[in-house]
Scaffold this active site. Structure first.
Site, PDB file in Angstrom:
ATOM      1  N   GLY A  11       0.748  -1.179  -0.031  1.00 31.11           N
ATOM      2  CA  GLY A  11      -0.004   0.058   0.018  1.00 31.11           C
ATOM      3  C   GLY A  11       0.915   1.268   0.067  1.00 31.11           C
ATOM      4  O   GLY A  11       0.335   2.306  -0.477  1.00 31.11           O
ATOM      5  N   ASP A  12       1.964   1.194   0.531  1.00 34.08           N
ATOM      6  CA  ASP A  12       2.973   2.520   0.606  1.00 34.08           C
ATOM      7  C   ASP A  12       3.207   2.646  -0.693  1.00 34.08           C
ATOM      8  O   ASP A  12       3.298   3.866  -1.271  1.00 34.08           O
ATOM      9  CB  ASP A  12       4.313   2.070   1.391  1.00 34.08           C
ATOM     10  CG  ASP A  12       5.151   3.095   1.434  1.00 34.08           C
ATOM     11  OD1 ASP A  12       4.824   4.309   1.788  1.00 34.08           O
ATOM     12  OD2 ASP A  12       6.368   2.699   1.296  1.00 34.08           O
TER      13      ASP A  12
END
Length: 126
Positions: A11-12
């Site tokens: 997700g980063d």
């Protein structure tokens, strides 16, 4: 099932890619890489993402809230340089949510939540 840490890691990258795409779209004539990186930090910092977490939480489905909470509660050995532990945990929750949505190929929802997050950072949403 992918681990929560792996979802946050993924997700980063998803969130950062969205930010970079947005910045390049907004700066079609080009600006220096230094300036693009400076602008990106306003969106990808733990403090900014923690604010986004709080602003979008009530708009999330039950499943999304469960994922974001799992990410927030992840006991991580690393820590952001310029954020307190609570902000870092909330940012990790937001990243886990984006990773979870990406893993499910829910690109439309990623786009909608990203727009909400950007609105929060730009002060156009409460």
């Amino acid at each position: 099932m992918t681990s929560t840490a792996s979802l946050a890691y993924l997700g980063d990258a998803v969130f950062e890619l969205r930010v970079r795409e947005m910045l390049l779209t907004r700066n079609p004539n080009g600006v220096s890489l230094r300036e693009l990186n400076r602008q990106a930090r306003a969106y990808v910092s733990a403090m900014a993402q923690a604010q986004m977490y709080h602003a979008i939480f009530d708009t999330l489905s039950e499943d999304e809230q469960a994922v974001i909470k799992r990410g927030r509660n992840l006991h991580n050995t690393s820590r952001a340089k310029n954020a307190d532990v609570a902000a870092y945990r909330h940012a990790t929750g937001l990243e886990a949510l984006f990773g979870w949505l990406y893993e499910r190929n829910n690109i439309e929802r990623i786009g909608a939540l990203f727009e909400l997050c950007i609105a929060v950072e730009q002060g156009t949403q409460a």
